[in-house]
Design a protein around this motif. Structure first.
Motif, short mmCIF file in Angstrom:
data_model
loop_
_atom_site.label_atom_id
_atom_site.label_comp_id
_atom_site.label_asym_id
_atom_site.label_seq_id
_atom_site.Cartn_x
_atom_site.Cartn_y
_atom_site.Cartn_z
N PHE A 147 0.83 -1.20 0.00
CA PHE A 147 0.00 0.00 0.00
C PHE A 147 0.87 1.26 0.00
O PHE A 147 0.61 2.19 -0.76
CB PHE A 147 -0.94 -0.01 1.21
CG PHE A 147 -1.78 1.23 1.32
CD1 PHE A 147 -2.89 1.39 0.49
CD2 PHE A 147 -1.48 2.22 2.23
CE1 PHE A 147 -3.67 2.54 0.58
CE2 PHE A 147 -2.26 3.36 2.32
CZ PHE A 147 -3.35 3.51 1.49
N VAL A 148 1.90 1.29 0.83
CA VAL A 148 2.77 2.45 0.90
C VAL A 148 3.50 2.66 -0.43
O VAL A 148 3.63 3.80 -0.91
CB VAL A 148 3.77 2.32 2.08
CG1 VAL A 148 4.87 3.35 2.00
CG2 VAL A 148 3.05 2.41 3.40
N ILE A 149 3.95 1.58 -1.04
CA ILE A 149 4.59 1.68 -2.36
C ILE A 149 3.60 2.23 -3.38
O ILE A 149 3.94 3.09 -4.20
CB ILE A 149 5.15 0.32 -2.79
CG1 ILE A 149 6.36 -0.05 -1.92
CG2 ILE A 149 5.54 0.31 -4.27
CD1 ILE A 149 6.82 -1.48 -2.07
N GLY A 150 2.37 1.74 -3.34
CA GLY A 150 1.34 2.23 -4.27
C GLY A 150 1.07 3.71 -4.09
O GLY A 150 0.97 4.45 -5.07
N VAL A 151 0.94 4.14 -2.85
CA VAL A 151 0.71 5.57 -2.59
C VAL A 151 1.91 6.39 -3.06
O VAL A 151 1.75 7.48 -3.62
CB VAL A 151 0.40 5.81 -1.10
CG1 VAL A 151 0.41 7.28 -0.75
CG2 VAL A 151 -0.95 5.19 -0.74
N GLY A 152 3.11 5.86 -2.86
CA GLY A 152 4.30 6.55 -3.34
C GLY A 152 4.31 6.69 -4.85
O GLY A 152 4.66 7.74 -5.39
N LEU A 153 3.90 5.64 -5.55
CA LEU A 153 3.83 5.71 -7.01
C LEU A 153 2.77 6.72 -7.46
O LEU A 153 2.99 7.47 -8.42
CB LEU A 153 3.51 4.34 -7.60
CG LEU A 153 4.65 3.34 -7.64
CD1 LEU A 153 4.13 1.96 -8.05
CD2 LEU A 153 5.73 3.80 -8.59
N ILE A 154 1.65 6.74 -6.77
CA ILE A 154 0.60 7.71 -7.11
C ILE A 154 1.12 9.13 -6.89
O ILE A 154 0.97 10.00 -7.74
CB ILE A 154 -0.68 7.45 -6.28
CG1 ILE A 154 -1.32 6.12 -6.69
CG2 ILE A 154 -1.67 8.60 -6.43
CD1 ILE A 154 -2.40 5.64 -5.75
N TRP A 155 1.75 9.35 -5.75
CA TRP A 155 2.29 10.68 -5.45
C TRP A 155 3.32 11.10 -6.49
O TRP A 155 3.30 12.22 -6.99
CB TRP A 155 2.90 10.69 -4.05
CG TRP A 155 3.64 11.94 -3.75
CD1 TRP A 155 3.11 13.13 -3.37
CD2 TRP A 155 5.05 12.15 -3.86
NE1 TRP A 155 4.11 14.07 -3.22
CE2 TRP A 155 5.31 13.49 -3.51
CE3 TRP A 155 6.11 11.33 -4.20
CZ2 TRP A 155 6.58 14.02 -3.51
CZ3 TRP A 155 7.39 11.86 -4.19
CH2 TRP A 155 7.61 13.18 -3.85
#
Length: 64
Positions: free
Chosen positions: A49-57
């Motif tokens: 989830f944190v990696i996904g949010v980082g990619l979105i950001w």
């Protein structure tokens, strides 16, 4: 490239949320999954989830 990162980030964040729910026992689907109620998958899900949010950001940053 930014569109691809955005899509991958959204998918990763959603998969991470699913794994968190399965690992913590809140989502008991599918009933034959080996991940249900196993706390380790909660932590794996949090990392994804944190990696996904980082990619979105990163994909939403303005070009410099």
């Amino acid at each position: 490239m930014k569109t691809l990162m955005l899509i991958l980030g959204i998918v990763a964040a959603l998969v991470g949320l699913l794994w968190i729910g399965q690992g913590s026992g809140y989502i008991m689907w599918p009933s034959s999954s080996f991940m249900l109620g196993v706390a380790r998958w909660t932590y794996y899900g949090l990392a994804v989830f944190v990696i996904g949010v980082g990619l979105i950001w990163y994909s939403r940053r303005p070009e410099s």
